[in-house]
Design a protein around this motif. Structure first.
Motif: not given
Length: 125
Positions: A19, A29-30, A32-35
């Motif tokens: 990452k 960039s990532l 979504g907001n969920v890992e």
């Protein structure tokens, strides 16, 4: 029916290292907001690359590869140099016999990422 996108999945040994490399050095960039445990989804512009955890991966034996097309290979190459991204010793920016202007990098797990642009298109514009 038509195919609309491709999101390659590559192996990673350590999610935080992968990452950090893609986000801070390559500008991804990532998603979504969920890992998700053992899984990483990243995007930049119109592409996505997904990563799955493979802690036992031997980088010397990793054959993960992705070819990414860009609309400005020279600018991308320059931006990577400015961010101290190591260019693969055998993958420096060059126009290849098959008509692509391209360069390559290795990520922390030795996934080969090659960036390319149609050299013929470049000549025409």
């Amino acid at each position: 029916m038509k195919l609309t996108a491709i999101h390659p999945k590559l192996p990673m040994r350590d999610k935080s290292i992968t990452k950090d490399f893609y986000v801070h050095q390559l500008g991804f960039s990532l998603i979504g907001n969920v890992e998700y445990e053992g899984y990483l989804m990243l995007k930049k512009d119109h592409i996505e690359i997904h990563f799955f955890e493979f802690k036992e991966l031997s980088p010397e034996e990793n054959y993960g590869m992705v070819y990414v097309r860009t609309d400005d290979i020279d600018r991308l190459y320059q931006s990577f140099q400015e961010n101290n991204v190591t260019i693969h010793p055998n993958g420096k920016l060059d126009t290849k016999p098959w008509g692509q202007r391209e360069f390559s990098i290795l990520d922390p797990d030795s996934n080969l990422i090659t960036f390319g642009h149609d050299a013929e298109f470049e000549k025409a514009h």
